[in-house]
Design a protein around this motif. Structure first.
Motif, short mmCIF file in Angstrom:
data_model
loop_
_atom_site.label_atom_id
_atom_site.label_comp_id
_atom_site.label_asym_id
_atom_site.label_seq_id
_atom_site.Cartn_x
_atom_site.Cartn_y
_atom_site.Cartn_z
N ARG A 18 13.47 -10.34 19.09
CA ARG A 18 12.46 -9.67 18.27
C ARG A 18 13.05 -8.79 17.17
O ARG A 18 12.35 -8.40 16.24
N ALA A 19 14.32 -8.47 17.30
CA ALA A 19 14.94 -7.51 16.38
C ALA A 19 14.81 -7.89 14.91
O ALA A 19 14.71 -7.00 14.05
N PRO A 20 14.80 -9.18 14.53
CA PRO A 20 14.63 -9.48 13.11
C PRO A 20 13.27 -9.05 12.55
O PRO A 20 13.13 -8.90 11.33
N ARG A 21 12.28 -8.86 13.43
CA ARG A 21 10.92 -8.55 12.96
C ARG A 21 10.42 -7.19 13.41
O ARG A 21 9.51 -6.62 12.80
N TRP A 22 10.98 -6.66 14.49
CA TRP A 22 10.52 -5.40 15.06
C TRP A 22 11.63 -4.36 14.93
O TRP A 22 12.81 -4.65 15.09
N ASP A 23 11.22 -3.13 14.66
CA ASP A 23 12.12 -2.00 14.74
C ASP A 23 11.48 -0.93 15.62
O ASP A 23 10.38 -1.12 16.15
N HIS A 24 12.15 0.21 15.80
CA HIS A 24 11.63 1.24 16.69
C HIS A 24 10.30 1.81 16.19
O HIS A 24 9.42 2.15 16.99
N ALA A 25 10.15 1.90 14.86
CA ALA A 25 8.90 2.44 14.32
C ALA A 25 7.73 1.51 14.62
O ALA A 25 6.64 1.96 15.00
N ARG A 26 7.94 0.20 14.49
CA ARG A 26 6.85 -0.73 14.78
C ARG A 26 6.52 -0.70 16.28
O ARG A 26 5.36 -0.76 16.66
N ARG A 27 7.56 -0.61 17.11
CA ARG A 27 7.30 -0.54 18.55
C ARG A 27 6.51 0.72 18.90
O ARG A 27 5.60 0.68 19.72
N PHE A 28 6.83 1.85 18.26
CA PHE A 28 6.10 3.08 18.58
C PHE A 28 4.68 3.02 18.05
O PHE A 28 3.78 3.63 18.64
N ALA A 29 4.45 2.30 16.97
CA ALA A 29 3.07 2.11 16.51
C ALA A 29 2.26 1.36 17.57
O ALA A 29 1.08 1.66 17.79
N LEU A 30 2.90 0.40 18.25
CA LEU A 30 2.24 -0.28 19.36
C LEU A 30 1.98 0.68 20.50
O LEU A 30 0.90 0.66 21.11
N VAL A 31 2.94 1.55 20.81
CA VAL A 31 2.75 2.57 21.84
C VAL A 31 1.53 3.43 21.53
O VAL A 31 0.68 3.68 22.40
N ARG A 32 1.42 3.90 20.29
CA ARG A 32 0.28 4.74 19.91
C ARG A 32 -1.03 4.01 20.14
O ARG A 32 -2.00 4.60 20.65
N ALA A 33 -1.09 2.74 19.78
CA ALA A 33 -2.32 1.98 19.96
C ALA A 33 -2.66 1.84 21.45
O ALA A 33 -3.82 1.99 21.86
N LEU A 34 -1.66 1.58 22.27
CA LEU A 34 -1.90 1.42 23.71
C LEU A 34 -2.33 2.74 24.36
O LEU A 34 -3.11 2.74 25.32
N LEU A 35 -1.82 3.86 23.85
CA LEU A 35 -2.16 5.17 24.43
C LEU A 35 -3.61 5.56 24.20
O LEU A 35 -4.10 6.51 24.83
N GLU A 36 -4.32 4.86 23.36
CA GLU A 36 -5.74 5.15 23.16
C GLU A 36 -6.59 4.72 24.36
O GLU A 36 -7.76 5.12 24.47
#
Length: 319
Positions: A253-271
């Motif tokens: 996934r590293a070519p498309r995902w970085d830590h910022a994108r992963r944390f954006a997913l975390v924020r969405a899941l935390l809702e």
């Protein structure tokens, strides 16, 4: 446990934040409490010979910005998450404070670190639509993995000795939640995820795995070791044993995902308020010594322990 005021005013890009809540990472912190962590525990932080305990540790900290340096992206009143130790105040370097919306209660937000771990583990395990997945261990990380694997379309079986944790696993989407003594080792799982914290459970994980399946290790074992049978079952089924570690994005996934994108997913899941099932009633930070002793004596009795801070204690209600 309690640090004083920040050592200095925030510099360019930095912020000072005051604590709202912080979460105990029970597996890792109990390794330290029991003296079972490797030495040095964290080569990037520890000086040679640094003790594993007592020390101030933690990496699930939620606060509110109270001062900002020039050019900082966040300002007073903004809510933030940081991979920072338990404590009242932190001076956070540029990029260390990650913004959170106020729609996410501060107590739930402490799950962010373990959510990053669980997301990475599900990616490492290659969980796909319709897969049969076995999760060994219903701690916070294991239960988050159950929830995420179910969202990915898998049929999940949880193996966990604690009745309370099994019930939470079912509430988060597990198709079955079994005691270890009732567990049938059927060798039919497309993916097995070991999240017990006990290296001896790898034999159970291998016994669950179908041919060419992957056994993914989510746990950090510290200095603990155990013999693992890599004979007939592991060898003839051509199984893969993979470590999952949150510090890096899986290479697929590293070519498309970085830590910022992963944390954006975390924020969405935390809702999702369903995650509140993982939270125990918060306790004051001053109670930490007795809390760690209780966790060490009966580790399966609690899920996510949350410390609260002073008059600004977090609640589960969004402000």
């Amino acid at each position: 446990m309690r640090p004083g005021a920040p050592p200095r005013a925030p510099g360019p890009g930095e912020v000072v934040a005051r604590a709202l809540a912080s979460g105990v990472s029970q597996g890792t912190e109990l390794l330290l409490f029991r003296g079972e962590g490797p030495t040095p525990f964290d080569p990037s932080l520890d000086a040679e010979g640094a003790p594993t305990y007592p020390r101030r540790y933690g990496y699930a900290w939620v606060g509110e910005v109270v001062a900002r340096g020039e050019g900082a992206a966040l300002g007073p009143g903004d809510r933030v998450f940081a991979l920072a130790p338990h404590g009242d105040l932190h001076l956070l370097e540029p990029g260390a404070a990650r913004g959170l919306p106020r729609s996410i209660p501060a107590e739930r937000a402490v799950l962010a670190a373990n959510l990053e771990t669980a997301i990475t583990c599900v990616w490492d395990a290659g969980v796909g639509l319709g897969d049969a997945v076995v999760v060994l261990g219903g701690g916070v990380v294991g239960l988050l993995i159950v929830a995420l694997a179910r969202r990915a379309g898998a049929v999940v079986r949880l193996v966990e000795p604690s009745e309370r944790r099994r019930q939470v696993g079912l509430a988060l989407g597990a198709a079955a939640a079994l005691r270890p003594e009732d567990d049938r080792l059927r060798g039919d799982a497309d993916a097995v995820i070991a999240a017990t914290g006990h290296p001896e459970e790898l034999d159970r994980a291998i016994a669950h795995a179908a041919r060419e399946a992957t056994v993914t290790v989510a746990s950090f074992y510290g200095a603990r070791t155990s013999p693992v049978a890599l004979g007939a079952e592991f060898h003839r089924r051509r199984l893969r044993l993979r470590a999952s570690q949150v510090s890096t994005i899986p290479p697929e996934r590293a070519p498309r995902w970085d830590h910022a994108r992963r944390f954006a997913l975390v924020r969405a899941l935390l809702e999702d308020p369903a995650l509140d099932a993982l939270l125990d009633p918060s306790v004051p930070l001053d109670a930490a010594p007795s809390v760690y002793a209780e966790l060490a004596a009966e580790p399966g009795a609690r899920l996510q322990t949350v410390f609260r801070y002073g008059a600004r204690s977090a609640t589960r209600e969004a402000p």
